[in-house]
Design an enzyme around this catalytic site. Structure first.
Site, short mmCIF file in Angstrom:
data_model
loop_
_atom_site.label_atom_id
_atom_site.label_comp_id
_atom_site.label_asym_id
_atom_site.label_seq_id
_atom_site.Cartn_x
_atom_site.Cartn_y
_atom_site.Cartn_z
N CYS A 39 0.84 -1.19 0.00
CA CYS A 39 0.00 0.00 0.00
C CYS A 39 0.88 1.25 0.00
CB CYS A 39 -0.98 -0.06 1.17
SG CYS A 39 -2.37 1.08 1.07
N THR A 40 0.56 2.23 0.81
CA THR A 40 1.29 3.49 0.81
C THR A 40 2.67 3.39 1.43
OG1 THR A 40 0.12 4.11 2.83
CG2 THR A 40 -0.77 4.95 0.74
#
Length: 162
Positions: A39-40
């Site tokens: 993800c981030t």
């Protein structure tokens, strides 16, 4: 052996300005055979300077920010570019992890892991039709998270939003 950086929402975005953390990640990456993110978390790898010139992915809401860190954003579930593995969202992290298991221990072991975690995606609403998603609709949400997370770091906020 491996450095895997998880992602998330505002705390992860705030970590983009955490120089002690970024320094530690740079140091750990020097000796790691695998540098990855989910993800981030890839934005943190980018902020640490580990994605420069590499293809990478992250959650779709923040994918364009990868270019601000010198990466080439790609819309894939997971991407491998040299020793760096990046996964898009949470469930894409499972895809990336199974790839890594296959790479390290072979296809049969990866299939066994997939069996034991019962990873057999069958979303009740089917797959995402990316052609019908209005990604621009969500940009204010992403910007608001960035503004909240980086309120004390105006230079970085400006870099990421202009």
């Amino acid at each position: 052996f491996a450095l895997i950086v998880p992602g998330g929402t505002e705390p992860t975005l705030a970590a983009l300005a955490n120089e002690p953390l970024l320094s530690w990640i740079r140091q750990a990456a020097r000796t790691a055979e695998v540098v990855g993110s989910v993800c981030t978390g890839s934005l943190i790898l980018g902020a640490a300077g580990l994605l420069d010139g590499r293809q990478a992915t992250t959650h779709w809401e923040f994918r364009d920010l990868l270019a601000k860190f010198g990466a080439t954003p790609v819309a894939e579930r997971w991407v491998q570019d040299g020793p760096v593995l990046t996964a898009a969202g949470v469930s894409a992290g499972i895809d990336m992890a199974l790839h890594l298991v296959e790479r390290l221990a072979g296809e049969q072991t990866a299939r066994t892991v997939q069996l034991f975690i019962e990873y057999d995606p069958q979303p009740p609403l089917g797959g995402i039709d990316w052609r019908s998603v209005d990604l621009d609709f969500f940009k204010p949400h992403a910007r608001a998270m960035l503004e909240s997370a980086l309120v004390d770091h105006p230079a970085l906020l400006t870099r990421l939003t202009t």
